[in-house]
Design a protein around this motif. Structure first.
Motif, mmCIF file in Angstrom:
data_model
loop_
_atom_site.group_PDB
_atom_site.id
_atom_site.type_symbol
_atom_site.label_atom_id
_atom_site.label_comp_id
_atom_site.label_asym_id
_atom_site.label_seq_id
_atom_site.Cartn_x
_atom_site.Cartn_y
_atom_site.Cartn_z
ATOM 1 N N PHE A 1 0.822 -1.219 0.000
ATOM 2 C CA PHE A 1 0.000 0.000 0.000
ATOM 3 C C PHE A 1 0.849 1.259 0.000
ATOM 4 O O PHE A 1 2.053 1.226 0.246
ATOM 5 N N SER A 2 0.161 2.363 -0.259
ATOM 6 C CA SER A 2 0.754 3.692 -0.121
ATOM 7 C C SER A 2 -0.348 4.679 0.216
ATOM 8 O O SER A 2 -1.517 4.443 -0.090
ATOM 9 N N GLY A 3 0.042 5.785 0.827
ATOM 10 C CA GLY A 3 -0.866 6.915 0.918
ATOM 11 C C GLY A 3 -0.968 7.566 -0.450
ATOM 12 O O GLY A 3 -0.057 7.448 -1.275
ATOM 13 N N ALA A 4 -2.082 8.242 -0.711
ATOM 14 C CA ALA A 4 -2.261 8.969 -1.968
ATOM 15 C C ALA A 4 -1.667 10.378 -1.830
ATOM 16 O O ALA A 4 -1.451 10.863 -0.722
ATOM 17 N N PRO A 5 -1.390 11.047 -2.958
ATOM 18 C CA PRO A 5 -0.697 12.338 -2.898
ATOM 19 C C PRO A 5 -1.358 13.388 -2.008
ATOM 20 O O PRO A 5 -0.683 14.009 -1.185
ATOM 21 N N TRP A 6 -2.674 13.619 -2.139
ATOM 22 C CA TRP A 6 -3.291 14.666 -1.325
ATOM 23 C C TRP A 6 -3.173 14.356 0.163
ATOM 24 O O TRP A 6 -2.849 15.232 0.979
ATOM 25 N N THR A 7 -3.403 13.113 0.550
ATOM 26 C CA THR A 7 -3.319 12.735 1.968
ATOM 27 C C THR A 7 -1.910 12.966 2.498
ATOM 28 O O THR A 7 -1.722 13.513 3.593
ATOM 29 N N MET B 1 0.385 15.028 1.197
ATOM 30 C CA MET B 1 0.610 16.473 1.180
ATOM 31 C C MET B 1 0.018 17.127 2.430
ATOM 32 O O MET B 1 0.646 18.004 3.051
ATOM 33 N N SER B 2 -1.186 16.708 2.812
ATOM 34 C CA SER B 2 -1.845 17.337 3.961
ATOM 35 C C SER B 2 -1.043 17.111 5.244
ATOM 36 O O SER B 2 -0.884 18.025 6.056
ATOM 37 N N TYR B 3 -0.496 15.908 5.431
ATOM 38 C CA TYR B 3 0.360 15.651 6.594
ATOM 39 C C TYR B 3 1.627 16.504 6.545
ATOM 40 O O TYR B 3 2.071 17.043 7.557
ATOM 41 N N LEU C 1 5.246 15.427 -7.605
ATOM 42 C CA LEU C 1 6.437 14.802 -7.028
ATOM 43 C C LEU C 1 6.037 13.559 -6.237
ATOM 44 O O LEU C 1 6.641 12.482 -6.373
ATOM 45 N N LEU C 2 4.997 13.711 -5.424
ATOM 46 C CA LEU C 2 4.504 12.565 -4.645
ATOM 47 C C LEU C 2 3.992 11.457 -5.559
ATOM 48 O O LEU C 2 4.291 10.278 -5.348
ATOM 49 N N ARG C 3 3.232 11.821 -6.592
ATOM 50 C CA ARG C 3 2.718 10.824 -7.550
ATOM 51 C C ARG C 3 3.860 9.982 -8.114
ATOM 52 O O ARG C 3 3.775 8.746 -8.161
ATOM 53 N N ASP C 4 4.931 10.639 -8.551
ATOM 54 C CA ASP C 4 6.031 9.913 -9.198
ATOM 55 C C ASP C 4 6.716 8.953 -8.240
ATOM 56 O O ASP C 4 7.062 7.822 -8.607
ATOM 57 N N VAL C 5 6.908 9.398 -6.995
ATOM 58 C CA VAL C 5 7.539 8.519 -5.997
ATOM 59 C C VAL C 5 6.611 7.351 -5.673
ATOM 60 O O VAL C 5 7.048 6.191 -5.571
ATOM 61 N N ILE C 6 5.312 7.628 -5.521
ATOM 62 C CA ILE C 6 4.341 6.578 -5.183
ATOM 63 C C ILE C 6 4.282 5.513 -6.280
ATOM 64 O O ILE C 6 4.210 4.306 -5.982
ATOM 65 N N VAL C 7 4.328 5.933 -7.541
ATOM 66 C CA VAL C 7 4.295 4.959 -8.640
ATOM 67 C C VAL C 7 5.494 4.020 -8.530
ATOM 68 O O VAL C 7 5.344 2.784 -8.573
#
Length: 369
Positions: A155-161, A163-165, A195-201
């Motif tokens: 699993f991973s957190g999604a970008p908005w979640t 970012m909010s943290y 940036l988060l999207r790319d790392v999460i992928v």
């Protein structure tokens, strides 16, 4: 291979129970599979004992500890899937941010993002294998240690979640600081989300390479966004993650795996989520099963959505609530779960009653089409 060598992500034991994977893919199952978000957690005395003297994120960085914690609920309950013990905030750590677990408060960022200029402090190019290799090792070790009993979910957190943290510096009732960025700094917000999207992928693909057999994306803070902000700052990234992960798995000759998106409180976006490229939509407890089924048009498998607090009820009542939930969703194209994670003060016996009720009632309710 000697005992000190790390296990390799190959020659995994054959899978004995693929009910969860078949349900996720929309195939017929003999009964409804069940697992629980936060099933490896503090409600188990053995979990508290294992973690007693250890820093939370130090535990996350120990493949051996993560494996043990992942397996603990499987020893107690006949769950149909395991989910790797980790945390969504390992991704901000990979970007160079410090996160500490403060007793009684939860995860805390000593230096959250305050100004747009703070984005420059983040690693713009992340070597995911270097920064998050400990998660991949935990997945490989756990996949071998499961001995094919059930599939393993990454699993991973999604970008908005995430970012909010990173902006709030921890939990928040309003997400006012993070939402202020969306309103005042939309371009910078998109830069961070990309940036988060790319790392999460890369991170999710790496988890499959390490042995994960399904993936869940947690958009835990979707409820803080209204429909417009969700469509601008969350949904495009949720879609892109599914698309890019699937393309990369194919390009790297890795097995395709079912993907689950859990966007808590995002009822307003159910139709869009059903077309976002995920095989499974996770649901919180604030939506009627029949309504969710109608609005997603039977295109996807649904997962959820018992109110976690229902587990405080007497066992007989838990059985009644589970039966009603199964009647609402139907026993096919469905994975039973809670509408959020287990809470630390819940009784393991009541968790067991929930799992048993799903298996028992889904077999009784199942009728051929």
């Amino acid at each position: 291979m000697d005992g000190n060598s790390p296990l390799r992500p190959q020659d995994f034991p054959a899978l004995k129970n693929d009910t969860f994977l078949r349900a996720a893919r929309g195939e017929e199952t003999e009964y409804t599979p069940v697992w629980c978000m936060r099933q490896a957690g503090r409600y188990l005395p053995e979990f508290r004992e294992t973690r007693a003297a250890q820093d939370f994120f130090a535990t996350c960085r120990s493949p051996k500890m993560c494996c043990e914690l992942t397996l603990q609920p499987l020893r107690r309950f006949p769950l149909d899937a395991a989910i790797i013990f980790s945390d969504i905030l390992v991704v901000p750590q990979a970007l160079g941010m410090e996160v500490v677990m403060v007793p009684g408060k939860g995860p805390t960022f000593p230096e959250p993002l305050k100004e747009v200029e703070d984005l420059l402090k983040l690693r713009q190019k992340v070597d995911v294998s270097e920064e998050l290799g400990y998660v991949f090792q935990a997945i490989t070790l756990t996949r071998h240690s499961l001995e094919g009993k059930v599939p393993l979910i990454g699993f991973s957190g999604a970008p908005w979640t995430l970012m909010s943290y990173m902006i709030e510096g921890g939990g928040s009732n309003t997400m006012a600081k993070a939402k202020r960025w969306l309103y005042r700094h939309p371009e910078a917000s998109h830069r961070l989300l990309q940036l988060l999207r790319d790392v999460i992928v890369e991170y999710l693909v790496g988890q499959v390479a390490a042995g994960a057999q399904a993936l869940q994306l947690f958009e835990s803070h979707a409820g803080h966004l209204g429909p417009e902000q969700f469509r601008e700052f969350a949904l495009p990234y949720i879609r892109a993650i599914a698309k890019h992960v699937k393309n990369k798995l194919q390009a790297e000759a890795l097995p395709p795996v079912p993907m689950i998106v859990f966007a808590k409180d995002a009822h307003y976006a159910l139709e869009e989520l059903a077309q976002a490229g995920y095989e499974v939509i996770g649901l919180d407890w604030t939506i009627q099963p029949q309504a969710a089924r109608e609005r997603t048009g039977h295109r996807v498998t649904l997962q959820g959505n018992l109110d976690p607090c229902a587990l405080y009820a007497p066992k007989e009542k838990i059985g009644e609530l589970v039966k009603r939930m199964l009647e609402g969703f139907g026993t096919q194209r469905y994975i039973a779960n809670l509408g959020h994670g287990l809470y630390p003060d819940m009784s393991p016996e009541h968790v067991g009653a929930f799992v048993e009720a799903v298996h028992t009632h889904s077999r009784h309710l199942r009728t051929p089409d």
